[in-house]
Design a protein around this motif. Structure first.
Motif, short mmCIF file in Angstrom:
data_model
loop_
_atom_site.label_atom_id
_atom_site.label_comp_id
_atom_site.label_asym_id
_atom_site.label_seq_id
_atom_site.Cartn_x
_atom_site.Cartn_y
_atom_site.Cartn_z
N GLN A 31 18.00 -15.15 -60.25
CA GLN A 31 17.07 -16.26 -60.17
C GLN A 31 17.10 -16.80 -58.73
O GLN A 31 17.96 -16.41 -57.94
N GLN A 32 16.22 -17.72 -58.43
CA GLN A 32 16.18 -18.35 -57.10
C GLN A 32 17.54 -18.98 -56.79
O GLN A 32 18.09 -19.70 -57.60
N GLY A 33 18.10 -18.67 -55.63
CA GLY A 33 19.36 -19.24 -55.19
C GLY A 33 20.59 -18.47 -55.62
O GLY A 33 21.68 -18.70 -55.10
N GLU A 34 20.46 -17.54 -56.54
CA GLU A 34 21.59 -16.74 -56.99
C GLU A 34 21.75 -15.51 -56.10
O GLU A 34 20.81 -15.06 -55.46
N VAL A 35 22.97 -14.95 -56.10
CA VAL A 35 23.28 -13.77 -55.31
C VAL A 35 24.18 -12.86 -56.14
O VAL A 35 24.93 -13.34 -56.99
N VAL A 36 24.12 -11.57 -55.86
CA VAL A 36 25.00 -10.61 -56.52
C VAL A 36 25.87 -9.95 -55.46
O VAL A 36 25.36 -9.45 -54.46
N ARG A 72 36.88 0.42 -61.24
CA ARG A 72 35.47 0.43 -61.64
C ARG A 72 34.65 -0.50 -60.75
O ARG A 72 35.07 -1.59 -60.40
N GLN A 73 33.45 -0.07 -60.41
CA GLN A 73 32.53 -0.90 -59.64
C GLN A 73 31.88 -1.92 -60.57
O GLN A 73 31.46 -1.59 -61.67
N VAL A 74 31.83 -3.19 -60.12
CA VAL A 74 31.18 -4.24 -60.90
C VAL A 74 30.27 -5.05 -59.99
O VAL A 74 30.37 -4.99 -58.76
N PHE A 75 29.38 -5.82 -60.60
CA PHE A 75 28.47 -6.70 -59.88
C PHE A 75 28.73 -8.11 -60.36
O PHE A 75 28.66 -8.39 -61.56
N VAL A 76 29.06 -9.01 -59.42
CA VAL A 76 29.40 -10.38 -59.76
C VAL A 76 28.23 -11.29 -59.37
O VAL A 76 27.83 -11.32 -58.20
N LEU A 77 27.70 -11.99 -60.35
CA LEU A 77 26.59 -12.91 -60.13
C LEU A 77 27.16 -14.25 -59.69
O LEU A 77 28.02 -14.82 -60.35
N LEU A 78 26.69 -14.74 -58.53
CA LEU A 78 27.14 -16.01 -57.97
C LEU A 78 26.01 -17.01 -57.98
O LEU A 78 24.85 -16.67 -57.75
N LYS A 79 26.39 -18.27 -58.19
CA LYS A 79 25.43 -19.36 -58.22
C LYS A 79 26.03 -20.53 -57.45
O LYS A 79 27.22 -20.79 -57.57
N PRO A 80 25.23 -21.27 -56.67
CA PRO A 80 25.79 -22.40 -55.92
C PRO A 80 26.16 -23.56 -56.84
O PRO A 80 25.48 -23.80 -57.84
N TYR A 115 29.44 -21.11 -53.55
CA TYR A 115 29.02 -20.22 -54.63
C TYR A 115 30.18 -19.92 -55.56
O TYR A 115 31.31 -19.69 -55.12
N GLU A 116 29.88 -19.94 -56.86
CA GLU A 116 30.87 -19.67 -57.90
C GLU A 116 30.39 -18.52 -58.78
O GLU A 116 29.18 -18.34 -58.96
N ALA A 117 31.33 -17.78 -59.34
CA ALA A 117 30.99 -16.66 -60.23
C ALA A 117 30.52 -17.19 -61.58
O ALA A 117 31.14 -18.08 -62.16
N VAL A 118 29.40 -16.64 -62.06
CA VAL A 118 28.88 -17.02 -63.38
C VAL A 118 28.74 -15.82 -64.31
O VAL A 118 28.43 -15.99 -65.48
#
Length: 179
Positions: A115-120, A86-94, A102-105
């Motif tokens: 949000q600002q600074g986050e990445v998917v 399955r395809q998933v989207f992992v939200l990362l935050k510094p 960056y760590e998975a949240v």
């Protein structure tokens, strides 16, 4: 004979159009790769490299990330954790370090807002069970100059990947760095 004269310019115009269409497509594919470097947000991810070899491409490092093994509590959707494939989207935050990693949240079924600074990162579930969700991101191979893979293998666990993530989801490894 006049019918043949009229179709010949049309035929040439169609051929030129098809060739231009193919060239534009190839330029678009190549341009999207370079656009990640120009417009992508830079992130750093902890790794654990191993050194295999590819006969066609030479040395490469297989990378395993801390964000590849996720706790099931990070699954933010209703229902059971996602199944294999399955395809998933992992939200990362510094994190709050001097050189943020960056760590998975969170793990989501569809792309979440950031949000600002986050990445998917978009990934695919390799396996899942009650203790862990394993995700593959397409960033697991990094080709290195011939003969340098062994040196990187010795640094396993003390490296981070510096990567770029474009807003449309494409990713690209920029470099491996000591942690």
């Amino acid at each position: 004979m006049s019918g043949k004269d009229n179709s010949s310019p049309r035929r040439k115009a169609r051929l030129v159009f098809l060739v231009l269409l193919q060239v534009l497509f190839l330029c678009g594919v190549a341009g999207s790769y370079y656009a990640v470097g120009w417009f992508g947000q830079e992130i750093r991810i902890k790794t654990a490299p191993v050194d295999p070899r590819d006969l066609l491409y030479g040395d490469y490092v297989t990378l395993s990330y801390e964000i590849s093994q996720l706790r099931p509590e990070l699954w933010k959707e209703a229902g059971p954790v996602p199944d294999r494939g399955r395809q998933v989207f992992v939200l990362l935050k510094p994190d709050s370090g001097s050189k943020p990693v960056y760590e998975a949240v969170g793990v989501f079924a569809s792309k979440p807002s950031v949000q600002q600074g986050e990445v998917v990162l978009k990934g695919q579930v390799v396996s899942s069970w009650k203790q862990e969700i394993r995700v593959k991101y397409g960033l697991e191979k990094y080709y290195v100059p011939e003969g340098t893979g062994k040196e990187l293998e010795k640094e396993a666990g003390h490296m981070v990947v510096r990567a770029k993530v474009a807003s449309w989801g494409q990713t690209k490894i920029e470099a491996l760095e000591p942690f």
